[in-house]
Design a protein around this motif. Structure first.
Motif, PDB file in Angstrom:
ATOM      1  N   ALA A  61       0.806  -1.215   0.000  1.00  0.00           N
ATOM      2  CA  ALA A  61       0.000   0.000   0.000  1.00  0.00           C
ATOM      3  C   ALA A  61       0.838   1.263   0.000  1.00  0.00           C
ATOM      4  O   ALA A  61       0.387   2.307  -0.489  1.00  0.00           O
ATOM      5  CB  ALA A  61      -0.943   0.003   1.205  1.00  0.00           C
ATOM      6  N   VAL A  62       2.034   1.195   0.541  1.00  0.00           N
ATOM      7  CA  VAL A  62       2.906   2.379   0.570  1.00  0.00           C
ATOM      8  C   VAL A  62       4.120   2.176  -0.337  1.00  0.00           C
ATOM      9  O   VAL A  62       4.359   2.950  -1.265  1.00  0.00           O
ATOM     10  CB  VAL A  62       3.356   2.702   2.012  1.00  0.00           C
TER      11      VAL A  62
ATOM     12  N   VAL B  65       3.179   1.580  -4.059  1.00  0.00           N
ATOM     13  CA  VAL B  65       2.607   2.805  -4.649  1.00  0.00           C
ATOM     14  C   VAL B  65       3.715   3.791  -5.014  1.00  0.00           C
ATOM     15  O   VAL B  65       3.746   4.349  -6.125  1.00  0.00           O
ATOM     16  CB  VAL B  65       1.592   3.445  -3.675  1.00  0.00           C
TER      17      VAL B  65
ATOM     18  N   SER C 181      -1.269   4.350  -9.759  1.00  0.00           N
ATOM     19  CA  SER C 181      -0.582   3.405  -8.865  1.00  0.00           C
ATOM     20  C   SER C 181      -1.504   2.551  -7.999  1.00  0.00           C
ATOM     21  O   SER C 181      -1.126   1.422  -7.646  1.00  0.00           O
ATOM     22  CB  SER C 181       0.414   4.160  -7.969  1.00  0.00           C
ATOM     23  N   PRO C 182      -2.719   2.996  -7.599  1.00  0.00           N
ATOM     24  CA  PRO C 182      -3.499   2.160  -6.677  1.00  0.00           C
ATOM     25  C   PRO C 182      -4.421   1.168  -7.389  1.00  0.00           C
ATOM     26  O   PRO C 182      -5.272   1.572  -8.185  1.00  0.00           O
ATOM     27  CB  PRO C 182      -4.334   3.190  -5.908  1.00  0.00           C
TER      28      PRO C 182
ATOM     29  N   GLU D  20      -4.506  -3.928   1.416  1.00  0.00           N
ATOM     30  CA  GLU D  20      -3.795  -3.044   0.489  1.00  0.00           C
ATOM     31  C   GLU D  20      -4.741  -2.006  -0.091  1.00  0.00           C
ATOM     32  O   GLU D  20      -4.415  -0.812  -0.165  1.00  0.00           O
ATOM     33  CB  GLU D  20      -3.160  -3.858  -0.633  1.00  0.00           C
ATOM     34  N   SER D  21      -5.915  -2.452  -0.505  1.00  0.00           N
ATOM     35  CA  SER D  21      -6.860  -1.543  -1.155  1.00  0.00           C
ATOM     36  C   SER D  21      -7.387  -0.475  -0.199  1.00  0.00           C
ATOM     37  O   SER D  21      -7.810   0.597  -0.634  1.00  0.00           O
ATOM     38  CB  SER D  21      -8.031  -2.342  -1.741  1.00  0.00           C
TER      39      SER D  21
ATOM     40  N   ASN E 157      -3.895   1.932  -0.027  1.00  0.00           N
ATOM     41  CA  ASN E 157      -3.167   2.458  -1.193  1.00  0.00           C
ATOM     42  C   ASN E 157      -3.846   3.667  -1.832  1.00  0.00           C
ATOM     43  O   ASN E 157      -3.187   4.470  -2.496  1.00  0.00           O
ATOM     44  CB  ASN E 157      -2.918   1.363  -2.239  1.00  0.00           C
ATOM     45  N   ASP E 158      -5.148   3.809  -1.646  1.00  0.00           N
ATOM     46  CA  ASP E 158      -5.821   5.006  -2.166  1.00  0.00           C
ATOM     47  C   ASP E 158      -5.260   6.265  -1.511  1.00  0.00           C
ATOM     48  O   ASP E 158      -5.033   7.287  -2.175  1.00  0.00           O
ATOM     49  CB  ASP E 158      -7.332   4.927  -1.927  1.00  0.00           C
TER      50      ASP E 158
ATOM     51  N   SER F 185      -2.258   6.593  -0.094  1.00  0.00           N
ATOM     52  CA  SER F 185      -0.871   6.799  -0.543  1.00  0.00           C
ATOM     53  C   SER F 185      -0.837   7.442  -1.917  1.00  0.00           C
ATOM     54  O   SER F 185      -0.090   8.403  -2.155  1.00  0.00           O
ATOM     55  CB  SER F 185      -0.128   5.455  -0.577  1.00  0.00           C
ATOM     56  N   SER F 186      -1.640   6.919  -2.839  1.00  0.00           N
ATOM     57  CA  SER F 186      -1.609   7.435  -4.207  1.00  0.00           C
ATOM     58  C   SER F 186      -2.145   8.860  -4.284  1.00  0.00           C
ATOM     59  O   SER F 186      -1.620   9.694  -5.044  1.00  0.00           O
ATOM     60  CB  SER F 186      -2.422   6.517  -5.128  1.00  0.00           C
TER      61      SER F 186
ATOM     62  N   ARG G 149       4.550  -4.422 -10.495  1.00  0.00           N
ATOM     63  CA  ARG G 149       3.915  -5.110  -9.366  1.00  0.00           C
ATOM     64  C   ARG G 149       4.515  -6.494  -9.158  1.00  0.00           C
ATOM     65  O   ARG G 149       4.773  -6.905  -8.024  1.00  0.00           O
ATOM     66  CB  ARG G 149       2.406  -5.201  -9.599  1.00  0.00           C
TER      67      ARG G 149
END
Length: 532
Positions: free
Chosen positions: A89-90, A93, A124-125, A151-152, A155-156, A158-159, A318
């Motif tokens: 997630a970080v 990204v 990225s996410p 992750e989902s 990651n939003d 982070s992106s 990925r």
């Protein structure tokens, strides 16, 4: 005008429902099917012209969808897989955004590095709903699902932070890494803090105020918007505010909700999140004409080429990240090796291949301002088109191939282990129930038949559970009789339903009483179908 918009929204909801049923019939994940359907509909002559406003996505769609995902995520499982989740997630990204930035800077004429980071932050996410819906019903290890869902959730955030930092650097053209890192930490930590503060306030309201199931349900819809808007007002991460607050309240839900509040809230949220997800994915497909019309100086062939290259780069990045991120910590740390089970390379590949992009990427691209000072924002239309191509390629190509890859790799799930754990819980609950009954109601069990029948029922549960847990038990064939018995009970439920329909037609009983009996049958069927 209002009537026309309302009719369009209602029609869209109806189309989403019909297409979802068709996707179930065709056994295609509904996000993939809805995007393709929207794409086809957009080329039909006379189709309504629809423009997806980024503010609508971020403000109306994103908070409830993230909150619902956080609410359905097990905090215990999330915490156990925290290392893998944070790496994706970080770490992934940032790695994706950086790689896409340099690749796009090299292949696209006139593209600055700041624009590259902007594009990288946008694509990225991976999308939360796409991955989980594709995996739904497929036999994959539970840890894989936990990692992808976790992750989902993060990651939003982070992106979007990378996106904001890159957007701020576009006017100067200089991307300062240490400044971006500092902003990333501040925005993230303050967003989490705001989410937890509001979550604690909602916890107090739910637990100590005289709420009803309807009030509890309403408050669960108010909470994500309150968290998101509060954090965004101070220019911190609204996404992390919603996620952190949702995880906290989900972990405490057994303390703050009664059984009827939990049931009502669950049913309402399932319906709302289904409709919101459906609308968002079909709107993605409907955006193609709008995106294509705005390409300007870039030809469609060139733009498609850039999009394909960026899509392939994103997929490869990925895979390159996931395998070392999985195995290197086990090689370097004995603690990690001892605490975490050895992952199968097949399961790791499923995580690596589940990188479908979706609504957050498109909404971020649409959120790019039209102008920069007195001039048009550079390459805005191209970034939009590339984003759409990446969404389409990853969602359709990876989404459709993922079930085939899972079957080809013969990925083994941990269903047997889950069933055994479920049986162990049933055994423990039945045992403590028997102990309590015999100590507190010993006289009633001897003298009154209902008490005796209930005690015998728990004794059967204990005997069945013990038989399941003994692999070499000579009475194991009796398990087949247990399944037949459950099948009979389900058939009896159906017979009761038919009889209730007959009673409803005859109108000899109040309709409210008939509905009450239907709810009892619903609960009984749910219990029977959920049992192993």
């Amino acid at each position: 005008m209002i009537h026309d918009n309302l009719l369009l929204i209602i029609s869209l909801l109806f189309v989403v429902s019909m297409l979802t049923m068709l996707s179930e019939k065709l056994r295609i994940s509904y996000p993939i099917f809805l995007v393709i359907a929207g794409l086809v509909i957009s080329f039909i002559p006379g189709a309504p012209h629809m423009q997806l406003e980024p503010d609508w996505v971020f403000l109306i769609f994103l908070p409830p969808l993230l909150y619902g995902a956080a609410w359905n995520t097990s905090w215990t499982d999330f915490w156990r897989a925290r290392r893998s989740i944070i790496l994706l997630a970080v770490g992934l990204v940032v790695f994706t955004a950086s790689t896409v930035a340099f690749v796009s800077y090299m292949i696209i004429p006139g593209f600055t590095l700041a624009l590259g980071f902007l594009l990288g932050g946008i694509i990225s996410p991976p999308d939360a709903v796409a991955a989980t819906s594709v995996l739904h019903g497929l036999k994959v290890p539970k840890r894989v699902v936990t990692i992808l869902e976790g992750e989902s959730l993060l990651n939003d955030a982070s992106s979007l932070i990378v996106f904001r930092v890159a957007l701020a650097t576009v006017p100067t053209g200089h991307f300062i890494f240490w400044q971006a890192g500092k902003d990333f930490l501040v925005v993230s930590l303050m967003g989490i803090l705001i989410g937890l503060v509001i979550a604690h306030i909602m916890y107090v309201v739910h637990r100590f105020f005289p709420t009803t199931p309807s009030i509890d349900t309403a408050l669960t819809f108010i909470a994500p918007y309150l968290m998101y808007i509060s954090a965004e007002h101070f220019h911190y991460s609204g996404v992390l505010a919603v996620v952190s607050g949702g995880l906290f309240l989900s972990f405490r839900s057994h303390e703050i909700f009664t059984y009827n509040s939990r049931m009502q809230t669950t049913y309402v949220w399932d319906t709302v999140t289904y409709l919101l997800n459906g609308i968002v994915f079909i709107l993605i497909g409907l955006q193609l004409q709008e995106v294509t019309n705005g390409l300007g100086n870039y030809s469609i062939a060139e733009s498609i080429g850039y999009g394909v290259v960026i899509s392939i780069v994103s997929i490869i990045i990925r895979i390159i990240w996931v395998f070392p991120g999985t195995y290197l910590p086990r090689m370097l740390s004995r603690k990690v090796k001892e605490k975490e089970p050895a992952p199968s390379w097949r399961a790791v590949f499923i995580v690596a291949w589940s990188g479908m992009r979706g609504v957050v990427s498109l909404a971020s691209a649409l959120a790019i301002p039209l102008t920069l000072g007195q001039h048009a924002f550079p390459a805005r239309d191209l970034i939009l088109f590339i984003t759409f191509v990446v969404i389409l390629i990853t969602l359709v190509a990876q989404g459709l191939s993922l079930p085939l890859i899972i079957r080809w790799l013969k990925v083994e799930d941990d269903e047997d282990n889950v069933k055994e754990q479920n049986t162990q819980i049933n055994l423990q609950l039945a045992t403590v129930s028997l102990d309590y009954m015999t100590s507190a109601y010993d006289g009633e069990i001897i003298n009154f038949r209902p008490f005796t029948s209930l005690k015998e029922r728990y004794e059967r549960i204990v005997n069945t559970a013990e038989a399941r847990l003994r692999d070499n038990d000579p009475d194991m064939p009796a398990l087949e009789h247990v399944r037949t018995y459950r099948k009979m009970l389900l058939e009896i439920v159906n017979v009761k339903r038919i009889e209730l329909q007959k009673l409803r037609r005859e109108k000899d009983f109040p309709d409210e009483l008939i509905r009450s009996k239907e709810r009892e049958l619903d609960l009984e069927e749910a219990r029977l179908r959920d049992s192993p």
